[in-house]
Design a protein around this motif. Sequence first.
Motif, PDB file in Angstrom:
ATOM      1  N   ALA A  42      -6.265  11.311   2.780  1.00 36.31           N
ATOM      2  CA  ALA A  42      -5.171  10.357   2.591  1.00 36.31           C
ATOM      3  C   ALA A  42      -5.354   9.142   3.492  1.00 36.31           C
ATOM      4  N   GLU A  43      -5.787   9.370   4.736  1.00 32.97           N
ATOM      5  CA  GLU A  43      -6.044   8.260   5.660  1.00 32.97           C
ATOM      6  C   GLU A  43      -7.215   7.413   5.161  1.00 32.97           C
ATOM      7  N   MET A  44      -8.255   8.062   4.696  1.00 33.02           N
ATOM      8  CA  MET A  44      -9.420   7.353   4.192  1.00 33.02           C
ATOM      9  C   MET A  44      -9.046   6.455   3.017  1.00 33.02           C
ATOM     10  N   ILE A  45      -8.252   6.997   2.093  1.00 34.61           N
ATOM     11  CA  ILE A  45      -7.869   6.228   0.911  1.00 34.61           C
ATOM     12  C   ILE A  45      -6.921   5.096   1.288  1.00 34.61           C
ATOM     13  N   TYR A  46      -6.032   5.345   2.238  1.00 27.11           N
ATOM     14  CA  TYR A  46      -5.123   4.275   2.672  1.00 27.11           C
ATOM     15  C   TYR A  46      -5.917   3.068   3.188  1.00 27.11           C
ATOM     16  N   TYR A  47      -6.842   3.326   4.088  1.00 24.00           N
ATOM     17  CA  TYR A  47      -7.642   2.219   4.628  1.00 24.00           C
ATOM     18  C   TYR A  47      -8.567   1.641   3.560  1.00 24.00           C
ATOM     19  N   GLY A  48      -9.082   2.510   2.689  1.00 30.33           N
ATOM     20  CA  GLY A  48      -9.919   2.018   1.600  1.00 30.33           C
ATOM     21  C   GLY A  48      -9.180   1.049   0.711  1.00 30.33           C
ATOM     22  N   LYS A  49      -7.925   1.346   0.411  1.00 32.92           N
ATOM     23  CA  LYS A  49      -7.105   0.434  -0.396  1.00 32.92           C
ATOM     24  C   LYS A  49      -6.858  -0.873   0.359  1.00 32.92           C
ATOM     25  N   SER A  50      -6.639  -0.790   1.660  1.00 28.79           N
ATOM     26  CA  SER A  50      -6.397  -1.998   2.460  1.00 28.79           C
ATOM     27  C   SER A  50      -7.612  -2.914   2.443  1.00 28.79           C
ATOM     28  N   ASN A  85     -14.397   2.156 -11.946  1.00 34.36           N
ATOM     29  CA  ASN A  85     -14.531   3.114 -13.047  1.00 34.36           C
ATOM     30  C   ASN A  85     -13.262   3.239 -13.887  1.00 34.36           C
ATOM     31  N   GLN A  86     -12.104   3.069 -13.257  1.00 32.58           N
ATOM     32  CA  GLN A  86     -10.836   3.189 -13.989  1.00 32.58           C
ATOM     33  C   GLN A  86     -10.311   1.830 -14.445  1.00 32.58           C
ATOM     34  N   ASP A  87     -10.898   0.762 -13.932  1.00 31.79           N
ATOM     35  CA  ASP A  87     -10.528  -0.603 -14.314  1.00 31.79           C
ATOM     36  C   ASP A  87      -9.029  -0.852 -14.155  1.00 31.79           C
ATOM     37  N   VAL A  88      -8.502  -0.506 -12.992  1.00 35.07           N
ATOM     38  CA  VAL A  88      -7.071  -0.699 -12.749  1.00 35.07           C
ATOM     39  C   VAL A  88      -6.848  -2.035 -12.039  1.00 35.07           C
ATOM     40  N   PRO A  89      -5.799  -2.764 -12.396  1.00 34.09           N
ATOM     41  CA  PRO A  89      -5.482  -4.013 -11.700  1.00 34.09           C
ATOM     42  C   PRO A  89      -5.130  -3.747 -10.248  1.00 34.09           C
ATOM     43  N   LEU A  90      -5.214  -4.774  -9.428  1.00 34.08           N
ATOM     44  CA  LEU A  90      -4.978  -4.614  -7.996  1.00 34.08           C
ATOM     45  C   LEU A  90      -3.575  -4.100  -7.706  1.00 34.08           C
ATOM     46  N   ASP A  91      -2.562  -4.617  -8.398  1.00 29.21           N
ATOM     47  CA  ASP A  91      -1.198  -4.177  -8.121  1.00 29.21           C
ATOM     48  C   ASP A  91      -0.995  -2.713  -8.475  1.00 29.21           C
ATOM     49  N   VAL A  92      -1.651  -2.260  -9.536  1.00 32.73           N
ATOM     50  CA  VAL A  92      -1.550  -0.846  -9.933  1.00 32.73           C
ATOM     51  C   VAL A  92      -2.263   0.035  -8.914  1.00 32.73           C
ATOM     52  N   LEU A  93      -3.422  -0.400  -8.464  1.00 38.97           N
ATOM     53  CA  LEU A  93      -4.155   0.353  -7.448  1.00 38.97           C
ATOM     54  C   LEU A  93      -3.318   0.527  -6.187  1.00 38.97           C
ATOM     55  N   MET A  94      -2.745  -0.562  -5.698  1.00 41.65           N
ATOM     56  CA  MET A  94      -1.992  -0.497  -4.450  1.00 41.65           C
ATOM     57  C   MET A  94      -0.725   0.341  -4.593  1.00 41.65           C
ATOM     58  N   ALA A  95      -0.185   0.425  -5.799  1.00 44.89           N
ATOM     59  CA  ALA A  95       1.048   1.191  -6.030  1.00 44.89           C
ATOM     60  C   ALA A  95       0.790   2.675  -6.242  1.00 44.89           C
ATOM     61  N   GLU A  96      -0.473   3.072  -6.328  1.00 45.18           N
ATOM     62  CA  GLU A  96      -0.811   4.481  -6.555  1.00 45.18           C
ATOM     63  C   GLU A  96      -0.787   5.240  -5.219  1.00 45.18           C
ATOM     64  N   PRO A  97       0.183   6.168  -5.040  1.00 42.31           N
ATOM     65  CA  PRO A  97       0.294   6.870  -3.753  1.00 42.31           C
ATOM     66  C   PRO A  97      -0.559   8.137  -3.657  1.00 42.31           C
ATOM     67  N   ASN A 147       0.835  -1.196   0.000  1.00 48.63           N
ATOM     68  CA  ASN A 147       0.000   0.000   0.000  1.00 48.63           C
ATOM     69  C   ASN A 147       0.874   1.253   0.000  1.00 48.63           C
ATOM     70  N   GLU A 148       1.155   1.751  -1.199  1.00 43.74           N
ATOM     71  CA  GLU A 148       2.011   2.930  -1.333  1.00 43.74           C
ATOM     72  C   GLU A 148       1.254   4.205  -0.949  1.00 43.74           C
ATOM     73  N   THR A 149       1.951   5.103  -0.267  1.00 46.57           N
ATOM     74  CA  THR A 149       1.349   6.367   0.169  1.00 46.57           C
ATOM     75  C   THR A 149       2.298   7.523  -0.108  1.00 46.57           C
TER      76      THR A 149
END
Length: 337
Positions: free
Chosen positions: A211-219, A307-319, A200-202
């Motif tokens: 930022a906190e909301m998105i971090y936990y949302g990604k988790s 909506n963006q159809d991003v793979p899981l690894d790409v999503l988690m790498a988005e800071p 989970n990149e930040t």
Amino acid sequence: MRIYSSRYLYFSFLLILAFACGKKEESCELSDDILGQDLTLKIDRLEQDFFSAKSVEEFNYLLEAHPEFAKEYLQMDLYTSQDSLASELLAIHQDSAMQILADSVAGSFPDISDVEHELENAFKAIKYYFPEFQVPKVYTFVSGFNSDLVVTDELIVIGLDYFLPPTHSFQPELPRYMAERYDKPYIVPMIVLAVSARFNETNPADNTLLAEMIYYGKSYHFTKAIMPCTSDQFIIGYTPEAIAESFANEEFIWSHFIENELLYETNPFEIRKYIGEAPFTDAISTKAPGRMGRWLGWNIVDDYQFNQDVPLDVLMAEPDAEKIFRESGYRPRKPNQ
């Protein structure tokens, strides 16, 4: 503004069925490509060995046989010698209260093959999306309610005493709203949630509530992707009723965040109201479950991925939390949707 009014009670009961097992249930089965990987997990039940040991020599043997456990979990480096740690372990494991606790764990968890199988499949899914993932050694233990779960790159230790049935006489000293989440069905989701942190990149410079909301949302999104058949209840720790009522009142929740200009709040005290552990989010309502900001972040991340159809690894790498929010197209669900 008070949420959860009787006006929406009817929708709440309907939504329990819709959301108790997850927000999007297109297919909850892992693919054959994931499950067909050559990966086998064996959970080592160390509590059995440690409570069977009767001498310093036997404890020394166990410490030498499990060096990662001795170093990372038992923190052997803090002791003057291995013998001193072995002597302390001997005294602890001969304590009558600890013996009773160990017997209770043995009675409640005579077999954990279901946990082992569930965790093996989760590791296969993580390995599929993140090939660099190395499967850690997994142990169970009886900690005397000192440690519930330890997750590192090399090992995972499950303190089974923390996960005794809720009706058991032995319970950890935790607030009721947290203790309810310490039950067997939560074990693997809690492990997967912890593992998600390494992917989970930040942006360290972004200290906003968003930022906190998105971090936990990604988790949470990660955990659901890895365990798609698992109810949201066991991922976020809300009851099915709380999940349903949160969706039924999502417009009110979102309006609270917008009207109070909370997304870019940087005051740690204010952020903690919406992110930190609490029985309810009283800034919104005493009927709103705690950690409401995390739940809302999960919805935003879900919409971004969809909506963006991003793979899981790409999503988690988005800071960039702001990017995820802006490109999510997030809109709260209406009660009749």
